[in-house]
Every structure is written in structure tokens, then in C-alpha cells.
Design a protein around this motif. Sequence first.
Motif, mmCIF file in Angstrom:
data_model
loop_
_atom_site.group_PDB
_atom_site.id
_atom_site.type_symbol
_atom_site.label_atom_id
_atom_site.label_comp_id
_atom_site.label_asym_id
_atom_site.label_seq_id
_atom_site.Cartn_x
_atom_site.Cartn_y
_atom_site.Cartn_z
ATOM 1 N N ALA A 212 40.142 170.139 -4.880
ATOM 2 C CA ALA A 212 41.005 170.780 -3.875
ATOM 3 C C ALA A 212 40.440 170.583 -2.462
ATOM 4 O O ALA A 212 41.195 170.312 -1.516
ATOM 5 N N LEU A 213 39.123 170.706 -2.320
ATOM 6 C CA LEU A 213 38.497 170.500 -1.012
ATOM 7 C C LEU A 213 38.677 169.058 -0.521
ATOM 8 O O LEU A 213 38.971 168.825 0.657
ATOM 9 N N ILE A 214 38.490 168.098 -1.417
ATOM 10 C CA ILE A 214 38.658 166.690 -1.039
ATOM 11 C C ILE A 214 40.109 166.423 -0.647
ATOM 12 O O ILE A 214 40.372 165.778 0.378
ATOM 13 N N ASP A 215 41.060 166.930 -1.426
ATOM 14 C CA ASP A 215 42.478 166.753 -1.101
ATOM 15 C C ASP A 215 42.828 167.397 0.238
ATOM 16 O O ASP A 215 43.560 166.825 1.042
ATOM 17 N N GLU A 216 42.278 168.592 0.488
ATOM 18 C CA GLU A 216 42.537 169.289 1.751
ATOM 19 C C GLU A 216 41.985 168.489 2.936
ATOM 20 O O GLU A 216 42.657 168.331 3.961
ATOM 21 N N ALA A 217 40.777 167.964 2.784
ATOM 22 C CA ALA A 217 40.190 167.157 3.855
ATOM 23 C C ALA A 217 41.025 165.911 4.114
ATOM 24 O O ALA A 217 41.271 165.537 5.275
ATOM 25 N N ALA A 218 41.474 165.252 3.041
ATOM 26 C CA ALA A 218 42.302 164.048 3.199
ATOM 27 C C ALA A 218 43.594 164.367 3.952
ATOM 28 O O ALA A 218 44.017 163.609 4.836
ATOM 29 N N GLN A 219 44.218 165.493 3.609
ATOM 30 C CA GLN A 219 45.467 165.873 4.288
ATOM 31 C C GLN A 219 45.235 166.174 5.767
ATOM 32 O O GLN A 219 46.007 165.779 6.632
ATOM 33 N N LYS A 220 44.138 166.857 6.076
ATOM 34 C CA LYS A 220 43.830 167.180 7.468
ATOM 35 C C LYS A 220 43.553 165.916 8.285
ATOM 36 O O LYS A 220 43.996 165.797 9.424
ATOM 37 N N ILE A 221 42.830 164.979 7.693
ATOM 38 C CA ILE A 221 42.537 163.729 8.384
ATOM 39 C C ILE A 221 43.825 162.948 8.618
ATOM 40 O O ILE A 221 44.038 162.387 9.698
ATOM 41 N N GLU A 222 44.706 162.934 7.635
ATOM 42 C CA GLU A 222 45.967 162.213 7.765
ATOM 43 C C GLU A 222 46.824 162.770 8.895
ATOM 44 O O GLU A 222 47.520 162.044 9.585
ATOM 45 N N ARG A 223 46.731 164.087 9.133
ATOM 46 C CA ARG A 223 47.543 164.731 10.186
ATOM 47 C C ARG A 223 46.963 164.546 11.582
ATOM 48 O O ARG A 223 47.623 164.860 12.563
ATOM 49 N N LEU A 224 45.722 164.090 11.684
ATOM 50 C CA LEU A 224 45.095 163.904 13.011
ATOM 51 C C LEU A 224 45.827 162.881 13.846
ATOM 52 O O LEU A 224 46.397 161.954 13.412
#
Length: 184
Positions: A172-184
Motif C-alpha cells: 500500500a505504501l509503495i502504491d501510494e508513493a507511485a500515485q503521488k509521484i505520478e500526480r507531481l
Amino acid sequence: MHRGGRGFGHGGGFGRGFGGRHGHDDDGRGRRRRMFDGGELRLVLLKLIADEPRHGYDLIRRIEELTGGAYAPSPGVIYPTLTLLDDMGLIEAADSDGAKKLFAITAAGRVELEANQGAIEALIARLTEVGDERQRTDSASVRRAMGNLKAVLMNRLGDRDLEEATLHDIVALIDEAAQKIERL
């Protein structure tokens, strides 16, 4: 002075992906596209030799520098192209201290450069753009952070007592980080 083909300054760019985003550096069928089309490499080499007399490996290193390490032409591409430029009378072997052949531009080569100045400027700009994109996407701090994440994951996932709930939390943490990076 050009013998057949599409000629200098004609033809497409580097193809999709060189300098592009998201790693799409293929032709849509999974094959890598060539960095140069038609006479583009000849123009780049001619320009670099006009800047200063160079050996073949100097040319390889200079192109690699321009692209930020993203592309370095092989000797199997460079040397035949230098031979062609020499045969065309656009460059010539200059006096050299060592065993390596040093190439210099001829008067005919300078005329060719002037005739293709716009194309050459565009080619050099595209090579530089590839390097700039590489710099933006391949910074040392990003590589360090990715390495740190990998080391922590390998260490934590190697724990035999890792509970399934903890594993789900990691995912879940890895997925959350990936989503946040994608939104940058």
C-alpha cells in the motif's frame, strides 16, 4: 557532391522516444529506433570536426556528452561514416601525433555545413535535448533514493517472520508513493 540517397538535412528526427518521456524509445513494435536518419550522422560529425579536428573516439565521446550519456554511437557506425565523408571530400586526415587518424574539415565540408546550417542546428539542439531530458530523469538523488528503497525492501521482505498484514502495508505504501509521484 552527395551520391544518391535522401541527402543531408532530409529525413525525420530521432524517432519517438529519444528525448521523449516515459521510456518509449521503440518503434511501436518493441524495437529501438535509430538515433539518426539518413545523412544526419554525417552532418553531426561534419559539424563536430569543423569545431575542431577530432579522432573517431573523440567524436563518439562528444556525442555521448551531448546526450548526457543516453547515446554513444558505435565505432562500427562512426568509422564507415568518416570514410564516406573523406571519400566525399568533406573531411581529410590531418597531421596526428599518434597512431589514431585525426580528421579535419575541408573547404568543401565548410560549404556543405553552410548549406545545411539549419538542419545542423536542429540536430545539435535535439542531441542536447536528449541530454537535458536524461539529466532531469536520471539524477543522482533519484537513483540514491531508489537504491535505498530497494535495500530496505530486500531487507524487510527477507524477514521470515514478516506477517501478511505487514506485507499488505508495504504494498500500500509503495502504491501510494507511485500515485503521488505520478500526480507531481
